[in-house]
Design an enzyme around this catalytic site. Structure first.
Site, PDB file in Angstrom:
ATOM      1  N   GLY A  22       0.837  -1.199   0.000  1.00 31.13           N
ATOM      2  CA  GLY A  22       0.000   0.000   0.000  1.00 31.13           C
ATOM      3  C   GLY A  22       0.870   1.246   0.000  1.00 31.13           C
ATOM      4  O   GLY A  22       0.539   2.250   0.629  1.00 31.13           O
ATOM      5  N   GLY A  24       1.771   3.273  -2.518  1.00 27.73           N
ATOM      6  CA  GLY A  24       1.640   4.245  -3.609  1.00 27.73           C
ATOM      7  C   GLY A  24       1.004   5.554  -3.214  1.00 27.73           C
ATOM      8  O   GLY A  24       1.181   6.571  -3.874  1.00 27.73           O
ATOM      9  N   THR A  25       0.218   5.540  -2.150  1.00 24.81           N
ATOM     10  CA  THR A  25      -0.546   6.741  -1.769  1.00 24.81           C
ATOM     11  C   THR A  25      -0.562   6.896  -0.242  1.00 24.81           C
ATOM     12  O   THR A  25      -0.106   6.013   0.494  1.00 24.81           O
ATOM     13  CB  THR A  25      -2.024   6.613  -2.227  1.00 24.81           C
ATOM     14  OG1 THR A  25      -2.563   5.418  -1.646  1.00 24.81           O
ATOM     15  CG2 THR A  25      -2.178   6.579  -3.733  1.00 24.81           C
ATOM     16  N   LEU A  27      -0.585   7.425   3.718  1.00 26.64           N
ATOM     17  CA  LEU A  27       0.420   7.333   4.768  1.00 26.64           C
ATOM     18  C   LEU A  27       1.586   6.435   4.354  1.00 26.64           C
ATOM     19  O   LEU A  27       2.733   6.688   4.726  1.00 26.64           O
ATOM     20  CB  LEU A  27      -0.217   6.806   6.064  1.00 26.64           C
ATOM     21  CG  LEU A  27      -1.331   7.680   6.646  1.00 26.64           C
ATOM     22  CD1 LEU A  27      -1.929   7.050   7.898  1.00 26.64           C
ATOM     23  CD2 LEU A  27      -0.808   9.079   6.974  1.00 26.64           C
ATOM     24  N   ASP A  73      -1.568  -7.846  -5.330  1.00 28.28           N
ATOM     25  CA  ASP A  73      -2.745  -7.948  -4.461  1.00 28.28           C
ATOM     26  C   ASP A  73      -2.345  -8.890  -3.330  1.00 28.28           C
ATOM     27  O   ASP A  73      -2.120 -10.085  -3.560  1.00 28.28           O
ATOM     28  CB  ASP A  73      -3.928  -8.513  -5.254  1.00 28.28           C
ATOM     29  CG  ASP A  73      -5.222  -8.510  -4.446  1.00 28.28           C
ATOM     30  OD1 ASP A  73      -5.140  -8.553  -3.195  1.00 28.28           O
ATOM     31  OD2 ASP A  73      -6.298  -8.457  -5.061  1.00 28.28           O
ATOM     32  N   TYR A 155      -8.572   0.610  17.661  1.00 30.22           N
ATOM     33  CA  TYR A 155      -9.741  -0.260  17.858  1.00 30.22           C
ATOM     34  C   TYR A 155      -9.390  -1.743  17.683  1.00 30.22           C
ATOM     35  O   TYR A 155     -10.252  -2.599  17.841  1.00 30.22           O
ATOM     36  CB  TYR A 155     -10.964   0.189  17.049  1.00 30.22           C
ATOM     37  CG  TYR A 155     -10.867   0.270  15.539  1.00 30.22           C
ATOM     38  CD1 TYR A 155     -10.556  -0.841  14.748  1.00 30.22           C
ATOM     39  CD2 TYR A 155     -11.161   1.461  14.880  1.00 30.22           C
ATOM     40  CE1 TYR A 155     -10.516  -0.767  13.363  1.00 30.22           C
ATOM     41  CE2 TYR A 155     -11.120   1.555  13.490  1.00 30.22           C
ATOM     42  CZ  TYR A 155     -10.792   0.423  12.743  1.00 30.22           C
ATOM     43  OH  TYR A 155     -10.752   0.496  11.376  1.00 30.22           O
ATOM     44  N   ARG A 207     -13.695   8.431   1.001  1.00 31.27           N
ATOM     45  CA  ARG A 207     -14.108   7.136   0.457  1.00 31.27           C
ATOM     46  C   ARG A 207     -14.910   6.349   1.497  1.00 31.27           C
ATOM     47  O   ARG A 207     -15.835   5.632   1.187  1.00 31.27           O
ATOM     48  CB  ARG A 207     -12.865   6.341   0.035  1.00 31.27           C
ATOM     49  CG  ARG A 207     -13.174   5.231  -0.925  1.00 31.27           C
ATOM     50  CD  ARG A 207     -11.921   4.617  -1.530  1.00 31.27           C
ATOM     51  NE  ARG A 207     -10.889   4.394  -0.541  1.00 31.27           N
ATOM     52  CZ  ARG A 207      -9.661   4.889  -0.606  1.00 31.27           C
ATOM     53  NH1 ARG A 207      -9.309   5.632  -1.604  1.00 31.27           N
ATOM     54  NH2 ARG A 207      -8.788   4.627   0.336  1.00 31.27           N
TER      55      ARG A 207
END
Ligand code: HXC
Length: 267
Positions: A22, A24-25, A27, A73, A155, A207
């Protein structure tokens, strides 16, 4: 104090090759940019190769270092294994894995389809486990030290309504982190986690929240320090935890949320 200044000295991550799922964008990208600034090389992965390639180009232009963009993925073990092999082939070794890829739906649980529920479990818990197992087996077989840093949320231990699959999966990731910290320390593999509070990113809240709610949503409202976090503040903590300065930190989850979760518990 200027939060845009980094905490560690230049070169603190020199020689480290760091894989960010993850990456690419959001944080993941912000942490990656700081790792690069400190001398690391990166592999960034997600499902969106075009986004990754653009990010890699921008990162290298801005921060130097080498950035390899690989589509993966994390739910698909064949993709994870080939992503890992390509990363090792390119850099010789990967020293750090930052498990950052996640998926989440804010919804009454009874309205989620089984497939929606499983999608979140699969990305967060199964995906993190698959990347971790692939890296761990490689490190152990090659007598190579390694560091895992896993992104969870508070959480994971408090529980939370309306994000139930995410809470269940993040609790699993926290258990994975602590359990491997015990079992794999003998192979010089450390495992830690970060639980970030509200850090605005370009797309996550819009989103996740319906249009009318996102307009009213004030992420700083429940934060005792009265503001949201700056990406550099999270990057500082992440860089410390993947660096050799934290060699004695193992099995820890560090919360960085301005005290948000304690306020929930105490007021
Ligand atoms: C309920 C939904 C949904 C939604 C999709 N689904 N969107 N259910 N609410 N908003 C259902 C679909 O109908 C389908 O079920 C199933 O979920 C799978 O949908 P796909 O579109 O096939 O999923 P996929 O392409 O695999 O995409 C996964 C994704 C995607 C999670 C939907 O958005 C993603 O990868 N997001 C990553 C970014 C992200 O979510 N980050 C948030 C992390 S931040 P059916 O039954 O129809 O087949 C975070 C911070 C916490 O967690 C903040 C808490 C406030």
């Amino acid at each position: 104090m200027n939060f845009t200044d980094g905490m560690l000295k230049e070169g603190s991550l020199k020689g480290k090759n760091i894989l960010i799922t993850g990456g690419g964008t959001g944080l993941g990208r912000s942490m990656g940019e700081y790792f690069l600034e400190l001398g690391a090389n990166l592999v960034i992965t997600s499902r969106k190769l075009d986004v990754l390639q653009e990010t890699a180009k921008e990162m290298m232009a801005k921060k130097g270092g080498e950035v390899l963009a690989l589509s993966c993925d994390v739910r698909d073990i064949a993709q994870v294994e080939s992503m890992w092999s390509e990363s090792v082939a390119r850099f010789g070794e990967i020293h750090v894995v930052l498990n950052n890829a996640a998926g989440n739906f804010i919804s009454p649980t009874e309205r989620l389809s089984v497939n929606a529920f499983n999608t979140v479990l699969d990305i967060v818990l199964k995906g993190t486990s698959q990347v971790t197992l692939t890296a761990g087996k490689h490190w152990i077989a090659n007598k190579q030290p390694g560091v895992f840093l896993n992104i969870v949320t508070t959480y994971a231990w408090t529980g939370s309504g309306y994000v139930v699959p995410s809470a269940a999966a993040k609790a699993g990731v926290l258990a994975l982190t602590r359990s491997l910290a015990v079992e794999w320390a003998k192979y010089s593999i450390r495992s830690n986690a970060i639980a970030p509070g509200p850090f605005p990113t370009e797309g996550a809240w819009s989103r996740l929240l319906p249009g009318d709610l996102v307009k009213k949503f004030d992420p700083a409202k429940k934060v005792p320090v009265g503001r949201v976090g700056e990406h550099q503040e999270l990057a500082n903590l992440a860089a410390y935890l993947v660096s050799d300065f934290s060699a004695y930190v193992n099995g820890e989850v560090m919360t960085i949320d301005g005290g948000e979760w304690l306020k929930g518990a105490g007021e």
